[in-house]
Enzyme design. Sequence first.
Site, PDB file in Angstrom:
ATOM      1  N   LYS A   1       0.864  -1.173   0.000  1.00  0.00           N
ATOM      2  CA  LYS A   1       0.000   0.000   0.000  1.00  0.00           C
ATOM      3  C   LYS A   1       0.902   1.225   0.000  1.00  0.00           C
ATOM      4  O   LYS A   1       2.077   1.152   0.379  1.00  0.00           O
ATOM      5  CB  LYS A   1      -0.906   0.002   1.238  1.00  0.00           C
ATOM      6  CG  LYS A   1      -1.925  -1.123   1.196  1.00  0.00           C
ATOM      7  CD  LYS A   1      -2.820  -1.114   2.409  1.00  0.00           C
ATOM      8  CE  LYS A   1      -3.813  -2.270   2.316  1.00  0.00           C
ATOM      9  NZ  LYS A   1      -4.699  -2.334   3.471  1.00  0.00           N
TER      10      LYS A   1
ATOM     11  N   HIS B   1      -2.781   1.886   5.334  1.00  0.00           N
ATOM     12  CA  HIS B   1      -2.410   3.216   4.848  1.00  0.00           C
ATOM     13  C   HIS B   1      -2.035   4.175   5.977  1.00  0.00           C
ATOM     14  O   HIS B   1      -1.048   4.905   5.843  1.00  0.00           O
ATOM     15  CB  HIS B   1      -3.538   3.790   3.979  1.00  0.00           C
ATOM     16  CG  HIS B   1      -3.690   3.069   2.679  1.00  0.00           C
ATOM     17  ND1 HIS B   1      -4.637   2.081   2.478  1.00  0.00           N
ATOM     18  CD2 HIS B   1      -3.001   3.179   1.520  1.00  0.00           C
ATOM     19  CE1 HIS B   1      -4.524   1.620   1.246  1.00  0.00           C
ATOM     20  NE2 HIS B   1      -3.539   2.271   0.640  1.00  0.00           N
TER      21      HIS B   1
ATOM     22  N   SER C   1      -7.360   3.791  -1.034  1.00  0.00           N
ATOM     23  CA  SER C   1      -7.308   3.498   0.395  1.00  0.00           C
ATOM     24  C   SER C   1      -8.724   3.401   0.939  1.00  0.00           C
ATOM     25  O   SER C   1      -9.503   4.343   0.809  1.00  0.00           O
ATOM     26  CB  SER C   1      -6.555   4.609   1.130  1.00  0.00           C
ATOM     27  OG  SER C   1      -6.767   4.507   2.523  1.00  0.00           O
TER      28      SER C   1
END
Length: 175
Positions: A72, A98, A142
């Site tokens: 991520k 995130h 996200s």
Amino acid sequence: KNAFSVFGRSTMTGEVPRFDDETGVPLNDAARHVVAKAKGRAGPAGDAAAAGAGKGVLDSVPDVDIAEGKWKYVQIELTAPGEEPKLVVRNTAGLAYHPDMYEAAMDALERQGLKQVRGRVIGGGRIEFYPKEKTCSIYGYSKTFGRAKGCNKKSAEIVEAAYPDHKVTWSDDGY
């Protein structure tokens, strides 16, 4: 499916931020604090006209710091007093969420003595970065911070400028 934050950053209460594996939703006050901090205003940029007078602290911050593999990522707008805001792309191998990526990036700046730098998350998604193959693919979004229109495209432009010899692609598809 609850999961502990891999980053494991404790708050003043000693609580570790926890996020839902499937939705990215913060599960406790520590996680809500991290998200609020990351979504918050980056802080006053100060007198932007002063930025042209010489090198500022943001000039010493690399535009891109990403790990090899599939992780991520977050795009962060950094500000410092008297300087124009700067967009950076960050991720860290081994972190699952995130907000953890944001916390790791901001902690790294603080360890470098750049405590005056503030940051706010613009958006995020996933990056597959393979330097040996000279490829980078940016996609998705996200779940914690939501979709941010143009984020993946802008992140690809930032990565491409940092790695001009790499094939950089982007998409808003996928998670």
